[in-house]
Design an enzyme around this catalytic site. Structure first.
Site, short mmCIF file in Angstrom:
data_model
loop_
_atom_site.label_atom_id
_atom_site.label_comp_id
_atom_site.label_asym_id
_atom_site.label_seq_id
_atom_site.Cartn_x
_atom_site.Cartn_y
_atom_site.Cartn_z
N ARG A 113 2.82 -9.05 -2.67
CA ARG A 113 2.48 -8.94 -1.33
C ARG A 113 1.33 -8.17 -1.25
O ARG A 113 0.80 -7.45 -2.20
CB ARG A 113 3.48 -8.16 -0.45
CG ARG A 113 4.68 -8.97 -0.21
CD ARG A 113 5.68 -7.98 0.54
NE ARG A 113 6.69 -8.91 1.22
CZ ARG A 113 7.96 -8.54 1.23
NH1 ARG A 113 8.26 -7.16 0.68
NH2 ARG A 113 8.87 -9.30 1.84
N LYS B 274 -3.91 -14.57 -8.66
CA LYS B 274 -3.51 -13.20 -8.39
C LYS B 274 -2.53 -13.28 -7.19
O LYS B 274 -3.02 -13.74 -5.94
CB LYS B 274 -4.57 -12.52 -7.94
CG LYS B 274 -4.71 -11.09 -7.97
CD LYS B 274 -6.05 -10.17 -7.84
CE LYS B 274 -5.90 -8.57 -8.20
NZ LYS B 274 -7.22 -8.02 -8.25
N ASP C 65 -11.94 16.14 2.83
CA ASP C 65 -12.79 14.92 3.13
C ASP C 65 -14.09 14.84 2.19
O ASP C 65 -14.69 13.73 2.19
CB ASP C 65 -13.33 14.82 4.53
CG ASP C 65 -11.86 14.76 5.49
OD1 ASP C 65 -11.10 14.09 5.05
OD2 ASP C 65 -12.02 15.25 6.55
#
Length: 319
Positions: A162, A213, A127
């Site tokens: 997509r 785009k 992390d």
């Protein structure tokens, strides 16, 4: 100082084995005996301790995970748990301890130090959420794992025109999301440290569509919300029927990068030096490529902060 021990605690991170190897080999080079504690603080309390030799850490440098194993043991926060741990250390005549892990592991290390047992903390967590260091062991490897997945998802996003949402680890810290999103050219990066407005995200996506785009990538840190919940909210704004990829625990595994191996080696060796200097209660880290050490109690008081300039840069470049 004649005998030291080492344990790994909390979530595993690539490079923990490299750090363990460095501690063992540096300690033996300095004439010390080294003991490995299996299963973190749980193994410490249970006396699951074994002597390590040079050959014990052979063939480990390139391996992910931790060969000492890891386990969560919240009971170590109690006086009873800590005293049992001290009892085992004394039983095995161990004079100093190295703890590799994250925030919870540091609390355990600090508790032992307060009870008079010299302990050094090494930051090991994907992390990158530990103060006092620019990077934690495992972050770079996890970052590259996410980037590899992001690049591949970009291929199919382009092919099918997509929007894809990639959920990455980061309950309280958004470093994985930020760095992978910047490196992978994500159109939006959602992190716990920065509030976001779905209207702004949609506006950014719409402007991209106006320029022709036809695909986009959004990286979401799990601490904000799940990728599926984000997709559900996004769908309320129109024909954004996004596909979701949850990377999950794949981010913790894999062979550590060269950066993580070198970082782990440097931090491990320095930890042994500090114990030889009878300087316990410290956490090692790296600042501007220099190995540093800080009081572990002070580190725990500080809150890790996101690199704001990097976040702003990612926003500018994703236009």
């Amino acid at each position: 100082m004649k005998r030291i021990a080492i344990l790994t605690s909390g979530g595993d991170a690539p490079g923990m084995n490299a750090a363990t190897r460095a501690v063992v080999r540096k300690a033996i080079y300095e004439g010390l005996e080294v003991y490995g504690i299996n299963y973190g603080f749980l193994g410490l309390v249970n006396g699951d301790i074994r002597k390590l030799e040079l050959g014990s850490v052979g063939d480990l440098l390139h391996r992910g995970g931790t060969f000492l194993y890891s386990a969560r043991y919240p009971e170590f926060a109690t006086e009873e748990g800590q005293l049992k741990g001290i009892e085992q250390l004394k039983k095995h005549q161990i004079d100093g301890l190295v703890v590799i892990g994250g925030d919870g592991s540091y609390h355990g290390a600090e508790a032992l130090t307060k009870r008079g047992f010299p302990t050094i903390g090494i930051p090991g967590t994907i992390d990158n959420d530990i103060s006092g260091t620019d990077f934690t062991i495992g972050f770079d490897t996890a970052l590259n794992t996410v980037l590899d997945a992001l690049d591949k998802i970009r291929d199919t996003a382009t092919s099918h025109e997509r929007t894809f949402i990639i959920e990455v680890m980061g309950r309280d810290a958004g470093d994985i999301a930020l760095w992978s999103g910047l490196a992978g050219g994500a159109e939006a990066i959602i992190v716990p440290e920065e509030s976001f407005n779905m209207d702004d995200v949609v506006d950014r996506l719409n402007k991209g569509r106006e320029r022709g785009k036809k695909h986009s990538i959004i990286v979401v840190a799990e601490g904000v919300m799940s990728g599926n919940e984000f997709a559900k909210q996004l769908a309320e704004y129109g024909d954004y029927h996004a596909r979701v990829t949850v990377l999950g625990h794949v981010q913790r595994g894999g062979s550590p990068t060269a950066f993580d191996r070198v970082l782990a080696s440097r931090l491990g060796a320095r930890s042994v030096e500090l114990l030889l200097e009878n300087r316990g209660g410290l956490a090692v880290g790296i600042r501007e490529n220099r190995i540093v050490e800080n009081n572990i109690g002070e580190i725990l008081k500080e809150k890790h902060t996101l690199d704001q300039k990097l976040f702003d840069l990612a926003s500018i470049l994703s236009i």
